[in-house]
Motif scaffolding. Sequence first.
Motif: not given
Lengths: 143, 60
Positions: A22-26, A52-59, B1-9
């Motif tokens: 939901v957060l990713l969609m928002l 954004w994909r790289a940041a998400m995978v790191v997360g 900012m968008k990258l940090l948000y993506a990392l958080f999700t």
Amino acid sequence: METDFTPFTSFGGGLAIGLGAVLLMLGLGRILGATGIMSGLIFAENRVEFGWRAAMVVGMMLAPSLLFAVTGSMPEVNVPVSPTMIAIGGVIVGLGASLGSGCTSGHGVCGLSRLSVRSLVAVPTFMATAAITVFGIRHVFGG
Amino acid sequence: MKLLYALFTGLVFGVGIAISGMMDPAKVLNFFDVAGSWDPSLAFVMGGALVLTFFGYRLA
């Protein structure tokens, strides 16, 4: 091998998975399909798509460490199959997720909750295929 | 900012996968082994995720 039935932590973890979607969609207006995000990372069209994909995978990769820091124990990981089978399975799953336009998170969570017809067809199909495969390997061929 | 948000999700999603037990391939496989060492946990993961996304996507 046996695994413990964990209805409460599994439901709680499911809530967090849903919250992530939901957060990713928002925030970014994207569907959270883990396999699609991974392949889009490797075959990124441009820097924005890669970022954004790289940041998400790191997360995602940091998550177990965060849990370890908070709880002091790592989540259990048991791989009851050989590395060769993992590699073959990975290729087949990748092909399937590409052909079927989605994986467990993309179709199973995001698609079903949007009542997408394509997902309503895809999820029972891959769930049934998985059950038949496991039955065949474990109980017919005795893997 | 968008990258940090993506990392958080990603972090929220990953914590969910880890807490739910779905990081463990043995557990995922056992969901499909109804005739053997069946572990229905995955259904509860899907349930939790669907409850949240079903309502969350309508608000988003």
